[in-house]
Design a protein around this motif. Structure first.
Motif, PDB file in Angstrom:
ATOM      1  N   LEU A 357       4.016  -3.939   3.732  1.00 25.30           N
ATOM      2  CA  LEU A 357       3.944  -2.791   4.640  1.00 25.30           C
ATOM      3  C   LEU A 357       2.522  -2.257   4.759  1.00 25.30           C
ATOM      4  CD1 LEU A 357       7.174  -0.975   3.425  1.00 25.30           C
ATOM      5  CD2 LEU A 357       6.863  -2.067   5.655  1.00 25.30           C
ATOM      6  N   LEU A 358       1.788  -2.263   3.646  1.00 23.34           N
ATOM      7  CA  LEU A 358       0.414  -1.755   3.665  1.00 23.34           C
ATOM      8  C   LEU A 358      -0.553  -2.733   4.324  1.00 23.34           C
ATOM      9  CD1 LEU A 358       0.261  -0.193   0.086  1.00 23.34           C
ATOM     10  CD2 LEU A 358       0.135   1.052   2.249  1.00 23.34           C
ATOM     11  N   LEU A 398      -4.427  -0.062  -0.735  1.00 18.95           N
ATOM     12  CA  LEU A 398      -4.543   1.375  -0.520  1.00 18.95           C
ATOM     13  C   LEU A 398      -5.918   1.768   0.007  1.00 18.95           C
ATOM     14  CD1 LEU A 398      -2.685   2.807  -3.656  1.00 18.95           C
ATOM     15  CD2 LEU A 398      -1.935   2.931  -1.270  1.00 18.95           C
ATOM     16  N   LEU A 399      -6.942   1.009  -0.377  1.00 17.25           N
ATOM     17  CA  LEU A 399      -8.308   1.360   0.001  1.00 17.25           C
ATOM     18  C   LEU A 399      -8.779   0.656   1.270  1.00 17.25           C
ATOM     19  CD1 LEU A 399      -9.973   1.209  -3.538  1.00 17.25           C
ATOM     20  CD2 LEU A 399      -9.342   3.254  -2.253  1.00 17.25           C
ATOM     21  N   ARG A 400      -7.969  -0.229   1.831  1.00 18.63           N
ATOM     22  CA  ARG A 400      -8.439  -1.104   2.911  1.00 18.63           C
ATOM     23  C   ARG A 400      -8.881  -0.361   4.163  1.00 18.63           C
ATOM     24  NH1 ARG A 400      -4.177  -2.460   6.728  1.00 18.63           N
ATOM     25  NH2 ARG A 400      -5.312  -4.360   7.238  1.00 18.63           N
ATOM     26  N   ASP A 401      -8.219   0.757   4.480  1.00 19.43           N
ATOM     27  CA  ASP A 401      -8.521   1.440   5.738  1.00 19.43           C
ATOM     28  C   ASP A 401      -9.066   2.849   5.539  1.00 19.43           C
ATOM     29  OD1 ASP A 401      -5.732  -0.141   7.288  1.00 19.43           O
ATOM     30  OD2 ASP A 401      -7.847  -0.587   7.556  1.00 19.43           O
ATOM     31  N   GLY A 402      -9.371   3.187   4.324  1.00 16.70           N
ATOM     32  CA  GLY A 402      -9.923   4.511   4.093  1.00 16.70           C
ATOM     33  C   GLY A 402      -8.920   5.613   4.373  1.00 16.70           C
ATOM     34  N   ASP A 403      -9.402   6.719   4.889  1.00 18.95           N
ATOM     35  CA  ASP A 403      -8.570   7.905   5.086  1.00 18.95           C
ATOM     36  C   ASP A 403      -7.893   7.953   6.444  1.00 18.95           C
ATOM     37  OD1 ASP A 403      -9.290   8.755   2.603  1.00 18.95           O
ATOM     38  OD2 ASP A 403     -10.953   9.996   3.318  1.00 18.95           O
ATOM     39  N   THR A 417      -5.188  11.322  -3.667  1.00 17.81           N
ATOM     40  CA  THR A 417      -4.857  10.187  -4.526  1.00 17.81           C
ATOM     41  C   THR A 417      -5.761   9.000  -4.244  1.00 17.81           C
ATOM     42  OG1 THR A 417      -2.541  10.877  -4.695  1.00 17.81           O
ATOM     43  CG2 THR A 417      -3.039   8.569  -5.160  1.00 17.81           C
ATOM     44  N   ILE A 418      -5.942   8.676  -2.978  1.00 15.91           N
ATOM     45  CA  ILE A 418      -6.775   7.526  -2.623  1.00 15.91           C
ATOM     46  C   ILE A 418      -8.240   7.816  -2.934  1.00 15.91           C
ATOM     47  CG2 ILE A 418      -7.582   6.147  -0.673  1.00 15.91           C
ATOM     48  CD1 ILE A 418      -4.798   6.328   0.501  1.00 15.91           C
ATOM     49  N   LEU A 426     -13.936   1.852  -7.851  1.00 11.40           N
ATOM     50  CA  LEU A 426     -15.195   1.407  -7.268  1.00 11.40           C
ATOM     51  C   LEU A 426     -16.390   2.062  -7.946  1.00 11.40           C
ATOM     52  CD1 LEU A 426     -14.236   1.372  -3.468  1.00 11.40           C
ATOM     53  CD2 LEU A 426     -14.182  -0.516  -5.108  1.00 11.40           C
ATOM     54  N   GLU A 427     -16.478   3.382  -7.830  1.00 11.09           N
ATOM     55  CA  GLU A 427     -17.673   4.068  -8.313  1.00 11.09           C
ATOM     56  C   GLU A 427     -17.775   4.016  -9.833  1.00 11.09           C
ATOM     57  OE1 GLU A 427     -17.366   7.952  -6.667  1.00 11.09           O
ATOM     58  OE2 GLU A 427     -17.244   7.232  -4.588  1.00 11.09           O
ATOM     59  N   ARG A 428     -16.695   4.391 -10.527  1.00  8.86           N
ATOM     60  CA  ARG A 428     -16.777   4.418 -11.987  1.00  8.86           C
ATOM     61  C   ARG A 428     -16.918   3.014 -12.554  1.00  8.86           C
ATOM     62  NH1 ARG A 428     -12.550   7.376 -16.185  1.00  8.86           N
ATOM     63  NH2 ARG A 428     -13.353   6.393 -18.077  1.00  8.86           N
ATOM     64  N   LYS A 429     -16.239   2.073 -11.960  1.00 11.79           N
ATOM     65  CA  LYS A 429     -16.347   0.696 -12.450  1.00 11.79           C
ATOM     66  C   LYS A 429     -17.769   0.186 -12.336  1.00 11.79           C
ATOM     67  CE  LYS A 429     -14.331  -3.898 -11.849  1.00 11.79           C
ATOM     68  NZ  LYS A 429     -13.363  -4.729 -11.080  1.00 11.79           N
TER      69      LYS A 429
END
Length: 663
Positions: A357-358, A398-403, A417-418, A426-429
């Motif tokens: 679905l996503l 979940l991150l593929r299309d942003g907000d 949540t996203i 992404l950032e912390r990793k």
């Protein structure tokens, strides 16, 4: 529906010479005098005599004549001879050797098809004596012989079996015959060679199967279980008990098992249609109520090997019309999230559905808005069943299309949540990958100190401070330290339970289980999530977590090192008590006849012992990572079954046997 088939055959036979039977039998008499009156009785004894005949040629000839004559038998059991007994004997042969081609090649499947047609066309004959058993056995013979053989399925189609089976599925008789018909139709629809013959009836079959799957549980309850034993159809009672009796309780258990099979086989039939004909998806999705309840349809403990509703949902998610219908149904999405955050064997299928679905831009917004808060709990999953790197796939989806998608903005909760997921994955990793090793070690030491302080705060009843400290520890703990993060999330779940925050407890316990190796293998987190689901009145999810905990508990207690230390192998009483409670409300008939079975507030898990907090390979470090946040048992060394000292679980009888099979 079957009258045409039977009448045509009967008309053909009426034109034959009256002595045709004698000529056929004369050939047999020449080889064995005892076979002269073979068809003077159509009872099962004749079938058994024929099939045991040592002379192969005589056996084949006798069986062929037997199957040719049986559909026109008038014996109803009143004179000691029974068509039903003969069909029952064929059914037993089919169940024992479904792949054996001998009987189908001699006309067994054609014979059963004609018997079904006769029973539908001649209600007086079907209701006379033992003939009432014939449709059930005949449909089951077809289902048994077609379970693995495409050739047998082709024989069934050629014999005209589809129409009578469709009539049974449509309710021409009772739910017992409907169950056998659903099984046979599912098999016929599963082969390339026979699918077109079934698909021709799709416009009729799909609504019928949808209705059966939706209503069969209530129907079986109303037409059998709810009735006093004396009012139940005698032949149905006999079929369920195999003539051995057992009383009303045994009949109720068998009725529940058969009702579950009827639902699962109806869903399997729909799945066969949906997998081969995408046009059927629109018909299946027309019923909004069915779609809403689909993922809640499961095989239960008796049919745990069936994916049931979620299997069909995954097929529907492979077409645009199916994805659109599911994305528009918030209840369906919520049910998929519940299944994705459970210990069900089909958990990975629910995740598959949500990922499909996503991956669709047209449904991403609606699905992400409804499921992001739940799916984010699973982003640390590595492997789940046959799936690999599942957590990364969830994060990517979940991150593929942003907000935004198509100019639409996500809701506040989903957006937050996203955003946190992007920061974490992404950032912390990236920050930690560039961080010197000494700095990572320093952060790990600080995280352990925060965790220790959090444990102390919990033991003193300061749950708010404990939550803050565990949260700070998670912010400090390197992402690569999965073991430490698991324990922190599990401790947070315990804090949430103490504050009666069920949703947050489920979330933290699920995150801990996603970090476990293998997934869902952390016993304490399973128990904590089971308690949280119990608070939310989600009995099925609570039961599955309890059963998973029980399996892990008993397996680890049998470990040689633990046995040497005197670890108690018995299941904690409070766990057994919870299992008993949830089994009483997760039965298929619980929804139509709910009986209160509330358990008091003392369902607290006993201390699991020093080394029961993680993966087996980490035993040497388990003492340091113990969850010291279970205040009621913090001062007790080792295992305590329960505060009252009772050791024997209250799960007994059939429920306990089902638990034993699960664990």
């Amino acid at each position: 529906m079957g009258s045409t088939l039977y009448q045509m055959e009967l008309n053909t036979r009426s034109k034959q010479s009256s002595n045709s039977k004698g000529k056929a039998m004369a050939r047999i008499v020449e080889e064995e005098e005892e076979a002269e009156d073979f068809f003077s009785s159509s009872g099962c004894g004749c079938f058994l005599c024929a099939i045991k005949q040592p002379d192969a040629r005589l056996r084949l000839a006798s069986l062929a004549d037997f199957f040719r004559e049986l559909p026109y038998c008038e014996d109803d059991g009143s004179n000691g001879q029974s068509c039903a007994a003969a069909v029952g004997a064929v059914w037993r042969a089919a169940m024992a050797a479904p792949d054996d081609p001998e009987l189908p090649s001699l006309g067994a499947i054609r014979c059963m098809s004609l018997l079904l047609a006769r029973a539908l066309a001649d209600a007086a004959w079907c209701g006379r004596g033992d003939n009432v058993y014939v449709p059930y056995y005949a449909a089951h013979v077809i289902g048994s012989y077609t379970i693995r053989s495409s050739a047998h399925a082709e024989l069934a189609v050629a014999a005209g079996a589809v129409r009578p089976l469709m009539a049974l599925l449509g309710g021409a008789m009772t739910w017992v015959e409907r169950r056998a018909a659903a099984r046979a139709l599912g098999h016929l629809a599963s082969y390339d060679a026979t699918f077109p013959a079934v698909a021709r009836h799709a416009a009729e079959a799909v609504p019928l199967a949808v209705r059966v799957a939706s209503t069969c549980i209530a129907d079986v309850y109303a037409s059998f279980v709810a009735l006093a034993p004396i009012r139940r159809p005698e032949y149905q009672r006999d079929l369920m008990s195999c003539g051995l009796g057992g009383g009303a309780d045994a009949e109720d258990r068998k009725a529940e098992e058969w009702a579950s099979q009827l639902q699962c086989w109806s869903l399997y039939f729909l799945s066969c249609l949906a997998s081969r004909d995408l046009s059927s998806h629109a018909m299946i999705c027309q019923d909004a109520v069915f779609l809403r309840e689909l993922s809640r349809m499961w095989g239960g403990l008796a049919n745990g090997d069936s994916p049931a509703g979620v299997g069909l949902l995954r097929l529907l998610c492979r077409s645009p019309v199916g994805r659109a219908a599911i994305a528009a149904c918030r209840d369906a999405l919520s049910s998929l999230c519940d299944l994705a955050r459970s210990s069900d064997d089909w958990q990975y299928m629910a995740v598959d559905c949500l990922l499909l679905l996503l991956d669709d831009g047209d449904t991403w917004h609606a699905v992400a808005d409804a499921t992001a808060a739940c799916l984010v709990d699973l982003v640390d999953l590595r492997h789940l069943g046959p799936r690999r790197r599942l957590g990364d796939a969830i994060a990517t989806a979940l991150l593929r299309d942003g907000d935004h998608v198509g100019g639409r903005e996500l809701g506040v909760e989903a957006k937050e949540t996203i955003g946190k997921l992007r920061e974490l994955k992404l950032e912390r990793k990236e920050t930690e990958e560039a961080m010197p090793r000494d700095e990572l070690l320093k952060r790990e030491i600080l995280a352990k100190e925060k965790k220790r302080q959090g444990n102390d705060s919990f033991l003193h009843g300061d749950f708010d401070k404990a939550i803050d400290l565990y949260t700070e520890a998670l912010e400090l703990c390197p992402l690569s330290r999965r073991r430490e993060r698991l324990v922190l999330h599990s401790n947070l779940a315990q804090c949430r339970l103490a504050r009666r925050e069920a949703d947050a407890a489920v979330s933290d316990a699920t995150r801990a289980l996603a970090l476990a190796r293998p997934a869902n293998a952390h016993a304490r987190s399973l128990w904590r999530r089971a308690q949280a689901y119990d608070m939310k009145a989600m009995a099925r999810e609570s039961l599955l977590d309890c059963l998973a905990f029980a399996g892990a508990w008993l397996d680890r207690r049998r470990h040689p090192r633990r046995a040497a230390r005197g670890a108690n192998p018995k299941l904690p009483y409070c766990v057994a008590r919870m299992i008993s409670k949830q089994m009483s409300v997760t039965g298929l008939f619980a929804g139509v006849s709910m009986k209160g079975n509330m358990v008091g507030g003392d369902d607290c898990m006993p201390r699991c012992g020093e080394n029961d907090d993680g993966d087996d390979e980490d035993d040497e470090d388990d003492r340091e990572d113990d969850d010291e946040s279970e205040e009621e048992f913090a001062d007790n060394a080792g295992l305590k079954i329960c505060k009252s000292g009772r050791e024997l679980p209250i799960v007994t009888g059939d429920a306990w046997r089902r638990l034993a099979r699960m664990t």
